[in-house]
Motif scaffolding. Structure first.
Motif, PDB file in Angstrom:
ATOM      1  N   GLY A  52       0.776  -1.241   0.000  1.00  0.00           N
ATOM      2  CA  GLY A  52       0.000   0.000   0.000  1.00  0.00           C
ATOM      3  C   GLY A  52       0.804   1.286   0.000  1.00  0.00           C
ATOM      4  N   PRO A 247      -2.914  -5.718   2.034  1.00  0.00           N
ATOM      5  CA  PRO A 247      -3.907  -4.840   1.404  1.00  0.00           C
ATOM      6  C   PRO A 247      -4.337  -5.259  -0.007  1.00  0.00           C
ATOM      7  N   GLN A 251      -8.348  -6.320  -1.198  1.00  0.00           N
ATOM      8  CA  GLN A 251      -9.100  -5.848  -2.372  1.00  0.00           C
ATOM      9  C   GLN A 251      -9.448  -7.019  -3.295  1.00  0.00           C
TER      10      GLN A 251
HETATM   11  N1  LIG Z   1      -4.856   1.314   3.434  1.00  0.00           N
HETATM   12  C1  LIG Z   1      -5.474   0.582   2.499  1.00  0.00           C
HETATM   13  N2  LIG Z   1      -6.792   0.269   2.604  1.00  0.00           N
HETATM   14  C2  LIG Z   1      -7.396  -0.472   1.670  1.00  0.00           C
HETATM   15  N3  LIG Z   1      -6.801  -0.930   0.556  1.00  0.00           N
HETATM   16  C3  LIG Z   1      -5.505  -0.655   0.373  1.00  0.00           C
HETATM   17  C4  LIG Z   1      -4.780   0.115   1.340  1.00  0.00           C
HETATM   18  N4  LIG Z   1      -3.511   0.221   0.934  1.00  0.00           N
HETATM   19  C5  LIG Z   1      -3.443  -0.433  -0.248  1.00  0.00           C
HETATM   20  N5  LIG Z   1      -4.628  -0.954  -0.599  1.00  0.00           N
HETATM   21  C6  LIG Z   1      -4.881  -1.719  -1.849  1.00  0.00           C
HETATM   22  O1  LIG Z   1      -3.780  -2.605  -2.043  1.00  0.00           O
HETATM   23  C7  LIG Z   1      -3.369  -2.659  -3.406  1.00  0.00           C
HETATM   24  C8  LIG Z   1      -1.898  -2.323  -3.538  1.00  0.00           C
HETATM   25  O2  LIG Z   1      -1.642  -0.977  -3.157  1.00  0.00           O
HETATM   26  P1  LIG Z   1      -0.406  -0.146  -3.764  1.00  0.00           P
HETATM   27  O3  LIG Z   1      -0.457  -0.160  -5.233  1.00  0.00           O
HETATM   28  O4  LIG Z   1      -0.375   1.153  -3.077  1.00  0.00           O
HETATM   29  O5  LIG Z   1       0.815  -1.048  -3.262  1.00  0.00           O
HETATM   30  P2  LIG Z   1       2.372  -0.734  -3.381  1.00  0.00           P
HETATM   31  O6  LIG Z   1       2.957  -0.948  -2.029  1.00  0.00           O
HETATM   32  O7  LIG Z   1       2.591   0.588  -4.006  1.00  0.00           O
HETATM   33  O8  LIG Z   1       2.861  -1.899  -4.362  1.00  0.00           O
HETATM   34  P3  LIG Z   1       4.190  -1.915  -5.318  1.00  0.00           P
HETATM   35  O9  LIG Z   1       5.351  -2.190  -4.408  1.00  0.00           O
HETATM   36  O10 LIG Z   1       3.984  -3.050  -6.254  1.00  0.00           O
HETATM   37  O11 LIG Z   1       4.273  -0.587  -5.997  1.00  0.00           O
HETATM   38  C9  LIG Z   1      -4.319  -1.728  -4.160  1.00  0.00           C
HETATM   39  O12 LIG Z   1      -5.334  -2.512  -4.723  1.00  0.00           O
HETATM   40  C10 LIG Z   1      -4.883  -0.815  -3.082  1.00  0.00           C
HETATM   41  O13 LIG Z   1      -6.181  -0.374  -3.385  1.00  0.00           O
END
Ligand SMILES: Nc1ncnc2c1ncn2[C@@H]1O[C@H](COP(=O)(O)OP(=O)(O)OP(=O)(O)O)[C@@H](O)[C@H]1O
Ligand SMILES: [Mg+2]
Length: 380
Positions: A52, A247, A251
Motif C-alpha cells: 500500500g 492490502p 481488495q
Molecule cells: N490502506 C489501504 N486500505 C485499503 N486498501 C488498500 C490500502 N492500501 C493499499 N490498498 C490496496 O492494495 C493494493 C496495492 O496498493 P499499492 O499499489 O499502493 O501497493 P504498493 O505498495 O505501491 O505496491 P508496489 O510495491 O507493487 O508498488 C491496491 O489494490 C490498493 O487499493
C-alpha cells in the motif's frame, strides 16, 4: 443489471474504503499545519510489494492539496530530478503564471521576440531544483509544495542525492516544502546508505506492515456494502482469513467474492461465495506478486526459499517461522555456509527474522507458490 464491483485489486488504485495507516496520515496533516522545519514534512515509506505504498502517497498528496499546497509527483523510474526541473515544475509555473500575462519585450514581433527571449535564457545559469522551486514558491503566496517520489528503489543514486541536497537547501531557508518518498524496503535501505543522502536519513521512516484483522474486516464490510452487496456476517472472518492483512489481497478477495455473489444473483456475499474464491485469490497473488518478486533471483537464494517452503509446508502453516539451521540441513550445508544467502533474502524483504535463528516468509502464500515450483500454473 449486476451491481458495480467496488473493490480495487489494482496496483496504484486508491481503495474506496481506506484501512489503517492512521498515525502516518495524522502526523503528516499536523506537519503540514505546523510550519517549516516540522519533522513530519520529510517522510520515507517503505514496505513489501502490494503493501500500500503508492496509495498512501496519494492519500498524503490529498492531505497537502486540501491545505492548498501544490503537489509535484515524481518517480524513481525516470530521471527524477531532470523531469522535475525541466518539465513538472515549469509546467506548474506556467499554470500559475501564464507567459501571456508576463511583460515581454518584443511581443508582437514574433520572430524577433523569440530570439530575444532565447538569448536571455542562454545567459542565465542552468536552472537547478532549488532555483526552480524558489521560483514556484514565490508564486504561491505562502502555500507550500509537496514533492512525492514513488519507486525510489529504482532511482539513480546521483539523482537522489541531487534531490536530497536541493530539498535540504529549501528546508534550511525555512521554505514551505515537504518531501515524501516511497519504495521497496530493500532498495530504500540501500539508497539511504549512500554518502550523498545523509540528509534523507533524518526523515521520518515508516515501514508498512500488514493491516490488522479489524481494519481488514472494516474495509471489506464497508466496501461491499457501498456496492450494494453486503457480506453476511459469517463470511467476513473467512475473507479476513484469506487476506492475511495484506492490502492487495483484501481488495482481491473482496473483488472476487463480490463478483461471485453478483453472478449468482445473490443479495449478499455468503460464506460459501468467499470459500469458493480462495484458490483463485491465491493463484492471482502468485501471478501479480510472487512471480515478479522472485524474478531475477540468483539460484542460491531461490534454493534457500525452496528449502524453506518445504519446511513451512511440513508445519502446515504458510506463515510459520522455521529454523535457519534446519533450512541449512535441508540444503545439505552448514548453517554458516547459508548465512550470506539468508542476509540477502532479508535485505530483499522476501523473508523476515522471526525470533532467534528463525525466519518466515514476508508475503502471504509465498511458500505455497514455491511449492508449485515457483511457476505460474494457470492464468485465470
Ligand atoms: N490502506 C489501504 N486500505 C485499503 N486498501 C488498500 C490500502 N492500501 C493499499 N490498498 C490496496 O492494495 C493494493 C496495492 O496498493 P499499492 O499499489 O499502493 O501497493 P504498493 O505498495 O505501491 O505496491 P508496489 O510495491 O507493487 O508498488 C491496491 O489494490 C490498493 O487499493
Ligand atoms: Mg506502488
Amino acid at each position: 443489471m449486476s451491481p458495480r464491483n467496488p473493490f480495487r485489486p489494482t496496483f496504484g488504485a486508491s481503495p474506496h474504503h481506506w484501512a489503517g495507516r492512521q498515525t502516518i496520515l495524522d502526523d503528516f496533516r499536523e506537519g503540514i499545519a505546523d510550519g517549516p522545519g516540522d519533522p513530519h514534512r520529510s517522510l520515507i515509506i517503505s514496505g513489501a510489494r502490494g503493501i500500500g505504498k503508492t496509495v498512501l502517497l496519494t492519500e498524503l498528496e490529498d492531505i497537502a492539496a486540501e491545505a492548498g499546497w501544490i503537489v509535484l509527483r515524481a518517480t524513481g523510474r525516470e530521471d527524477t530530478v531532470d523531469v522535475l526541473v525541466d518539465s513538472t515544475i515549469p509546467e506548474k509555473i506556467r499554470q500559475l503564471d501564464p507567459p501571456a500575462t508576463r511583460a515581454l519585450t518584443g511581443v508582437g514581433v514574433t520572430g524577433l521576440g523569440r530570439i530575444e527571449v532565447d538569448r536571455i535564457a542562454e545567459d542565465k545559469p542552468a536552472p537547478t531544483l532549488t532555483s526552480r522551486m524558489r521560483e514556484l514558491l514565490s508564486l504561491l503566496r505562502g502555500a507550500g509544495v509537496l514533492i512525492t517520489v514513488d519507486e525510489v528503489q529504482d532511482a539513480d543514486p546521483d539523482a537522489l542525492s541531487a534531490l536530497a541536497n536541493g530539498y535540504q537547501d529549501l528546508v534550511r531557508d525555512d521554505e514551505e516544502v515537504a518531501l515524501v518518498m516511497a519504495g521497496l524496503s530493500h532498495g530504500v535501505g540501500q539508497l539511504l546508505d549512500l554518502p550523498g543522502t545523509t540528509f534523507l536519513r533524518r526523515a521520518r521512516r515508516y515501514e508498512l506492515g500488514p493491516l490488522t484483522d479489524t481494519d481488514a474486516a472494516v474495509t471489506l464490510r464497508e466496501t461491499a456494502e457501498s456496492g450494494g452487496l453486503p457480506f453476511v456476517e459469517r463470511a467476513v472472518p473467512a475473507a479476513v482469513d484469506i487476506a492475511r492483512g495484506y492490502p492487495y489481497l483484501v481488495q482481491l478477495v473482496g473483488y472476487l467474492a463480490f463478483r461471485t455473489a453478483a453472478r449468482d444473483g445473490s443479495s449478499a456475499i455468503s460464506r460459501s461465495a468467499v470459500e469458493a474464491i480462495r484458490e483463485e485469490a491465491v493463484e492471482t497473488m502468485g501471478v501479480q506478486v510472487h512471480h515478479p518478486s522472485l524474478k531475477g533471483l540468483p539460484p542460491a537464494q531461490l534454493n534457500y526459499l525452496q528449502a524453506m517452503s518445504d519446511l513451512v509446508f511440513d508445519v502446515g502453516d504458510d506463515a510459520a517461522a522455521v529454523s535457519t539451521s534446519e533450512i541449512a540441513a535441508e540444503l545439505g550445508k552448514t548453517p554458516n555456509a547459508t548465512t550470506d544467502t539468508r542476509g540477502k533474502l532479508l535485505e530483499r524483504g522476501l523473508i523476515d527474522a522471526a525470533g532467534w535463528g528463525r525466519v518466515a516468509f514476508t508475503l502471504p502464500y509465498m511458500a505455497n507458490f514455491l511449492r508449485g515450483g515457483g511457476r505460474i500454473n494457470r492464468i485465470s
